[in-house]
Motif scaffolding. Structure first.
Motif, PDB file in Angstrom:
ATOM      1  N   HIS A  37       4.876  -5.275   2.310  1.00  0.00           N
ATOM      2  CA  HIS A  37       3.420  -5.427   2.214  1.00  0.00           C
ATOM      3  C   HIS A  37       3.029  -6.902   2.112  1.00  0.00           C
ATOM      4  N   SER A  64       3.147  -8.475   5.369  1.00  0.00           N
ATOM      5  CA  SER A  64       2.249  -7.828   6.353  1.00  0.00           C
ATOM      6  C   SER A  64       3.010  -7.029   7.399  1.00  0.00           C
ATOM      7  N   ARG A  93       3.361  -3.857   8.318  1.00  0.00           N
ATOM      8  CA  ARG A  93       2.736  -2.556   8.073  1.00  0.00           C
ATOM      9  C   ARG A  93       3.609  -1.391   8.540  1.00  0.00           C
ATOM     10  N   ALA A 109      -2.282   1.745   4.777  1.00  0.00           N
ATOM     11  CA  ALA A 109      -1.370   0.686   5.233  1.00  0.00           C
ATOM     12  C   ALA A 109      -1.681   0.155   6.627  1.00  0.00           C
ATOM     13  N   PRO A 110      -2.103   0.996   7.596  1.00  0.00           N
ATOM     14  CA  PRO A 110      -2.361   0.449   8.937  1.00  0.00           C
ATOM     15  C   PRO A 110      -3.534  -0.534   8.986  1.00  0.00           C
ATOM     16  N   GLN A 141      -5.950  -3.692   8.594  1.00  0.00           N
ATOM     17  CA  GLN A 141      -5.672  -5.126   8.548  1.00  0.00           C
ATOM     18  C   GLN A 141      -6.705  -5.905   7.742  1.00  0.00           C
ATOM     19  N   SER A 166      -8.316  -2.962   2.764  1.00  0.00           N
ATOM     20  CA  SER A 166      -7.132  -2.105   2.951  1.00  0.00           C
ATOM     21  C   SER A 166      -5.925  -2.702   2.247  1.00  0.00           C
ATOM     22  N   ARG A 167      -5.747  -4.014   2.382  1.00  0.00           N
ATOM     23  CA  ARG A 167      -4.617  -4.673   1.727  1.00  0.00           C
ATOM     24  C   ARG A 167      -4.726  -4.554   0.215  1.00  0.00           C
ATOM     25  N   VAL A 214      -3.808  -1.001  -0.835  1.00  0.00           N
ATOM     26  CA  VAL A 214      -2.366  -0.762  -0.818  1.00  0.00           C
ATOM     27  C   VAL A 214      -1.702  -1.436  -2.009  1.00  0.00           C
TER      28      VAL A 214
END
Length: 225
Positions: free
Chosen positions: A164, A167, A169, A202-203, A205, A209-210, A213
């Motif tokens: 993670h 990056s 993914r 996870a998908p 960007q 989202s980051r 996660v």
């Protein structure tokens, strides 16, 4: 009716899932061998025959669909036919169709209850395990399996956290799916829910989202204790 226990090959990249399936099948009277990836499975099948193969669908080197296709290509005009049953943390219609299209004979979702093992053995191996086992689906998990699950989950979590941060993914998704399969096998609904959240986010960007996660990874570490 087969008077001897069937010879079963278990193919799964999760050590926890492999061990749990091996224990359950052994207590049903089966002889069990294990392979941790698709390449090892094909090598094992080239050396000997199995009455049944339980095949995980998502593995890093070669997925279960490709393994099934190669097995069926080998068997053409040989007079040999090996029952292949997909096992997966997924159970939707699309996934099931992919399994059947690849040459598998069926697909089961994790965890696999004892009754499903009995049905598989009766259907594909002409073997009745009823008199060989009194295993209860609710019996305690052996301490050695609990320890294996904890250790491998921590290793996967550390690898997922690093992926993670880098990056990566695709690797996050792959590790999350493997952990989910093990968590389903061990009946850990909290972990399963967290891992499904990671697979979902996870998908992405974007920053949200980051961040999501990252938070889910922390929640997973807490759930592991």
């Amino acid at each position: 009716m087969n008077q001897h226990g069937p010879r079963v090959l278990v193919v799964d990249d999760s050590a926890t899932s492999r061990t749990m399936l091996e224990k359950q099948l052994q207590r049903c009277g089966c002889g069990v061998e294990c392979a941790e990836n698709g390449s090892s499975a094909l090598a094992a099948m080239a050396l000997g025959r199995y009455d049944l193969v339980l095949l995980d669908c998502y593995m890093p080197d070669m997925n279960g669909y490709e393994v099934a296709r190669r097995v069926r290509q080998r068997e053409e005009n040989s007079g040999v036919y090996t029952p292949l049953i997909g096992i997966s943390a997924e159970a939707d219609a699309t996934h099931t169709q992919l399994c059947l299209d690849s040459g598998m004979d069926g697909v089961l979702g994790k965890p696999l209850p004892l009754e499903q093992f009995k049905q598989l053995l009766a259907l594909w191996c002409d073997f009745d395990p009823a008199s060989t086992t009194t295993v209860s689906i609710n019996e305690p998990v052996p301490p050695d399996l609990e320890l294996l699950f904890h250790q491998t989950s921590l290793q996967d979590l550390d690898a997922m956290t690093l992926a993670h941060l880098q990056s990566d993914r695709a690797r996050v998704m792959r590790l999350a799916h493997r952990m989910k399969g093990a968590a389903l096998t061990m009946r850990r609904p909290v972990m399963v829910s967290i891992l499904e959240g990671i697979e979902l986010r996870a998908p992405g960007q974007d920053a949200d989202s980051r961040a999501a996660v990252s938070a889910l990874l922390e929640a997973l570490r807490e759930a592991l204790g």
